[in-house]
Design a protein around this motif. Structure first.
Motif, PDB file in Angstrom:
ATOM      1  N   ARG A   1       0.809  -1.219   0.000  1.00 44.87           N
ATOM      2  CA  ARG A   1       0.000   0.000   0.000  1.00 44.87           C
ATOM      3  C   ARG A   1       0.842   1.269   0.000  1.00 44.87           C
ATOM      4  N   THR A   2       1.979   1.263   0.698  1.00 43.61           N
ATOM      5  CA  THR A   2       2.857   2.440   0.685  1.00 43.61           C
ATOM      6  C   THR A   2       3.428   2.668  -0.701  1.00 43.61           C
ATOM      7  N   THR A   3       3.809   1.577  -1.364  1.00 42.32           N
ATOM      8  CA  THR A   3       4.361   1.677  -2.713  1.00 42.32           C
ATOM      9  C   THR A   3       3.305   2.128  -3.710  1.00 42.32           C
ATOM     10  N   ARG A   4       2.082   1.672  -3.519  1.00 39.88           N
ATOM     11  CA  ARG A   4       0.996   2.153  -4.398  1.00 39.88           C
ATOM     12  C   ARG A   4       0.851   3.664  -4.286  1.00 39.88           C
ATOM     13  N   LEU A   5       0.948   4.187  -3.073  1.00 41.02           N
ATOM     14  CA  LEU A   5       0.836   5.635  -2.895  1.00 41.02           C
ATOM     15  C   LEU A   5       1.986   6.358  -3.575  1.00 41.02           C
ATOM     16  N   VAL A   6       3.192   5.824  -3.448  1.00 42.74           N
ATOM     17  CA  VAL A   6       4.357   6.434  -4.097  1.00 42.74           C
ATOM     18  C   VAL A   6       4.176   6.458  -5.611  1.00 42.74           C
TER      19      VAL A   6
ATOM     20  N   THR B   1       1.394   6.432  -7.335  1.00 41.25           N
ATOM     21  CA  THR B   1       0.358   7.392  -7.726  1.00 41.25           C
ATOM     22  C   THR B   1       0.879   8.821  -7.619  1.00 41.25           C
ATOM     23  N   GLN B   2       1.635   9.098  -6.570  1.00 46.71           N
ATOM     24  CA  GLN B   2       2.190  10.449  -6.413  1.00 46.71           C
ATOM     25  C   GLN B   2       3.153  10.771  -7.550  1.00 46.71           C
ATOM     26  N   ALA B   3       3.989   9.818  -7.910  1.00 45.04           N
ATOM     27  CA  ALA B   3       4.944  10.044  -9.001  1.00 45.04           C
ATOM     28  C   ALA B   3       4.207  10.315 -10.313  1.00 45.04           C
ATOM     29  N   TRP B   4       3.126   9.589 -10.539  1.00 45.36           N
ATOM     30  CA  TRP B   4       2.341   9.783 -11.770  1.00 45.36           C
ATOM     31  C   TRP B   4       1.677  11.153 -11.770  1.00 45.36           C
ATOM     32  N   ILE B   5       1.155  11.573 -10.643  1.00 44.31           N
ATOM     33  CA  ILE B   5       0.503  12.885 -10.553  1.00 44.31           C
ATOM     34  C   ILE B   5       1.516  13.999 -10.780  1.00 44.31           C
ATOM     35  N   VAL B   6       2.699  13.885 -10.179  1.00 44.66           N
ATOM     36  CA  VAL B   6       3.750  14.891 -10.362  1.00 44.66           C
ATOM     37  C   VAL B   6       4.137  14.980 -11.841  1.00 44.66           C
ATOM     38  N   ALA B   7       4.265  13.817 -12.483  1.00 42.11           N
ATOM     39  CA  ALA B   7       4.676  13.789 -13.893  1.00 42.11           C
ATOM     40  C   ALA B   7       3.608  14.360 -14.821  1.00 42.11           C
TER      41      ALA B   7
ATOM     42  N   LEU C   1      -6.542  12.778  -4.939  1.00 41.08           N
ATOM     43  CA  LEU C   1      -6.379  11.897  -6.094  1.00 41.08           C
ATOM     44  C   LEU C   1      -5.394  10.770  -5.789  1.00 41.08           C
ATOM     45  N   ALA C   2      -4.302  11.101  -5.116  1.00 41.62           N
ATOM     46  CA  ALA C   2      -3.311  10.078  -4.775  1.00 41.62           C
ATOM     47  C   ALA C   2      -3.913   9.000  -3.884  1.00 41.62           C
ATOM     48  N   GLN C   3      -4.672   9.404  -2.882  1.00 40.96           N
ATOM     49  CA  GLN C   3      -5.299   8.444  -1.981  1.00 40.96           C
ATOM     50  C   GLN C   3      -6.314   7.572  -2.722  1.00 40.96           C
ATOM     51  N   GLU C   4      -7.055   8.174  -3.647  1.00 41.31           N
ATOM     52  CA  GLU C   4      -8.064   7.414  -4.386  1.00 41.31           C
ATOM     53  C   GLU C   4      -7.417   6.384  -5.318  1.00 41.31           C
ATOM     54  N   LEU C   5      -6.404   6.818  -6.068  1.00 39.61           N
ATOM     55  CA  LEU C   5      -5.751   5.907  -7.016  1.00 39.61           C
ATOM     56  C   LEU C   5      -4.913   4.849  -6.304  1.00 39.61           C
ATOM     57  N   ALA C   6      -4.471   5.134  -5.091  1.00 36.34           N
ATOM     58  CA  ALA C   6      -3.628   4.191  -4.351  1.00 36.34           C
ATOM     59  C   ALA C   6      -4.419   3.076  -3.684  1.00 36.34           C
ATOM     60  N   LYS C   7      -5.725   3.134  -3.742  1.00 37.07           N
ATOM     61  CA  LYS C   7      -6.534   2.064  -3.158  1.00 37.07           C
ATOM     62  C   LYS C   7      -6.268   0.751  -3.884  1.00 37.07           C
ATOM     63  N   ALA C   8      -6.455  -0.354  -3.187  1.00 29.62           N
ATOM     64  CA  ALA C   8      -6.226  -1.665  -3.800  1.00 29.62           C
ATOM     65  C   ALA C   8      -7.148  -1.884  -5.001  1.00 29.62           C
TER      66      ALA C   8
ATOM     67  N   ARG D   1     -12.306   8.070 -11.803  1.00 27.44           N
ATOM     68  CA  ARG D   1     -12.438   8.121 -13.269  1.00 27.44           C
ATOM     69  C   ARG D   1     -11.100   8.093 -13.991  1.00 27.44           C
ATOM     70  N   LEU D   2      -9.992   8.440 -13.292  1.00 28.72           N
ATOM     71  CA  LEU D   2      -8.682   8.426 -13.930  1.00 28.72           C
ATOM     72  C   LEU D   2      -7.943   7.093 -13.753  1.00 28.72           C
ATOM     73  N   THR D   3      -8.611   6.124 -13.139  1.00 26.06           N
ATOM     74  CA  THR D   3      -7.961   4.837 -12.896  1.00 26.06           C
ATOM     75  C   THR D   3      -7.495   4.170 -14.183  1.00 26.06           C
ATOM     76  N   ALA D   4      -8.327   4.166 -15.199  1.00 25.50           N
ATOM     77  CA  ALA D   4      -7.975   3.498 -16.464  1.00 25.50           C
ATOM     78  C   ALA D   4      -6.732   4.111 -17.083  1.00 25.50           C
ATOM     79  N   ALA D   5      -6.670   5.439 -17.102  1.00 24.10           N
ATOM     80  CA  ALA D   5      -5.504   6.121 -17.680  1.00 24.10           C
ATOM     81  C   ALA D   5      -4.253   5.839 -16.848  1.00 24.10           C
ATOM     82  N   PHE D   6      -4.413   5.872 -15.540  1.00 22.52           N
ATOM     83  CA  PHE D   6      -3.286   5.607 -14.653  1.00 22.52           C
ATOM     84  C   PHE D   6      -2.787   4.175 -14.815  1.00 22.52           C
ATOM     85  N   PHE D   7      -3.704   3.214 -14.821  1.00 20.69           N
ATOM     86  CA  PHE D   7      -3.317   1.811 -14.967  1.00 20.69           C
ATOM     87  C   PHE D   7      -2.647   1.549 -16.316  1.00 20.69           C
ATOM     88  N   ALA D   8      -3.129   2.195 -17.355  1.00 23.25           N
ATOM     89  CA  ALA D   8      -2.544   1.991 -18.684  1.00 23.25           C
ATOM     90  C   ALA D   8      -1.086   2.431 -18.702  1.00 23.25           C
TER      91      ALA D   8
END
Length: 268
Positions: A119-124, A126-132, A147-154, A159-166
């Motif tokens: 879970r800590t790594t998931r947050l990292v 997501t944060q790196a993706w948001i910064v980029a 947004l980081a907390q939402e995307l870092a969930k298991a 709505r941005l999950t698909a783009a982030f996962f891709a």
């Protein structure tokens, strides 16, 4: 006497020389000497967590029969080594978790792979993706902490999950494109760090365990896993602990090989 001298040499820094001497003594026509040499060789390998070599040495000691004086200890340590090897490679191990995670990546199962990340790594991540992507219009008006907390969930549902996962899947598949579960095996020696971390090193070895040493020239995959309760999760992709933040940071770590002394019958 020669076996005892080799054993003492192993404890004073002359491990390679001791191993060479003991290998020669395993061929001694006196089965008692040969069995003691094989048993001592097994203990050295077991202390170094070299499971395959230890198992072979103990089995050789047992081959010389029950009257050599070491058969009982060899059988006991053989089982201990097999148990340790199973713990390192078997179901529920860090190695097993690493293989399962890499297979998820290989087959594009990002949802399953995401659940297998700590879970800590998931947050990292997501944060790196948001910064980029902080200047991208799709992120406009969204609080970055939210947004980081939402995307870092298991199992994120934003709505941005698909783009982030891709994006994540594309990067991970590129990084681990060489991995093949049929031909890649894990290094034999466990590499624990602290109470809850363990490094898993994999390489193409026809799927067999291999003995990887620092400095060896070999294409490898390094994964740092973290155990939470009874499960292992991917914690990092290098020898470093990841720290959440804006931007996230990392702390290099030194993965040590934990060795332990196998008790001899004389110690009890």
């Amino acid at each position: 006497m020669e076996v005892l001298e080799a054993s003492r040499l192993a404890t004073t820094g002359g491990r390679t020389e001791a191993i060479n001497r003991l290998r020669g003594l395993v061929g001694n026509p006196d089965h008692r000497i040969a069995a003691h040499a094989a048993y001592t060789l097994g203990r050295i390998y077991q202390e170094d967590n070299l499971f395959t070599n230890a198992i072979s040495a103990y089995q050789r000691a047992l081959d010389f029969g029950p009257l050599t004086g070491v058969a009982e200890d060899a059988a006991r340590n053989l089982q201990l080594t097999i148990d340790s090897m199973q713990a390192h490679y078997g179901e529920g191990s860090a190695t097993d978790a690493g293989h399962q995670w890499l297979e998820h990546i290989k087959h594009g199962r990002m949802k399953d792979a995401w659940k297998g990340i700590d879970r800590t790594t998931r947050l990292v991540l997501t944060q790196a993706w948001i910064v980029a992507n902080e200047r991208h219009p799709t992120l406009g008006g969204i609080d970055r902490d939210f947004l980081a907390q939402e995307l870092a969930k298991a199992e994120p549902t934003h709505r941005l999950t698909a783009a982030f996962f891709a994006t994540q899947l594309d990067e991970l598949q590129n990084s681990y494109s060489a991995y093949d579960p049929e031909t890649w095996g894990a290094a034999e020696r466990p590499r624990p760090y602290g109470v809850d971390y363990e490094a898993v090193i994999m390489a193409e070895t026809s799927g067999e365990p291999f003995m990887w040493e620092d400095g060896q020239e070999l294409q490898t995959i390094f994964l740092l896993l973290r155990r939470r309760f009874t499960r292992w999760y991917i914690a990092s992709f290098r020898a470093e602990i990841l720290n959440p933040g804006w931007p996230p940071t990392s702390t290099p770590i030194d993965i040590q090989n934990i060795t332990w002394r196998v008790p001899d019958s004389q110690d009890r």
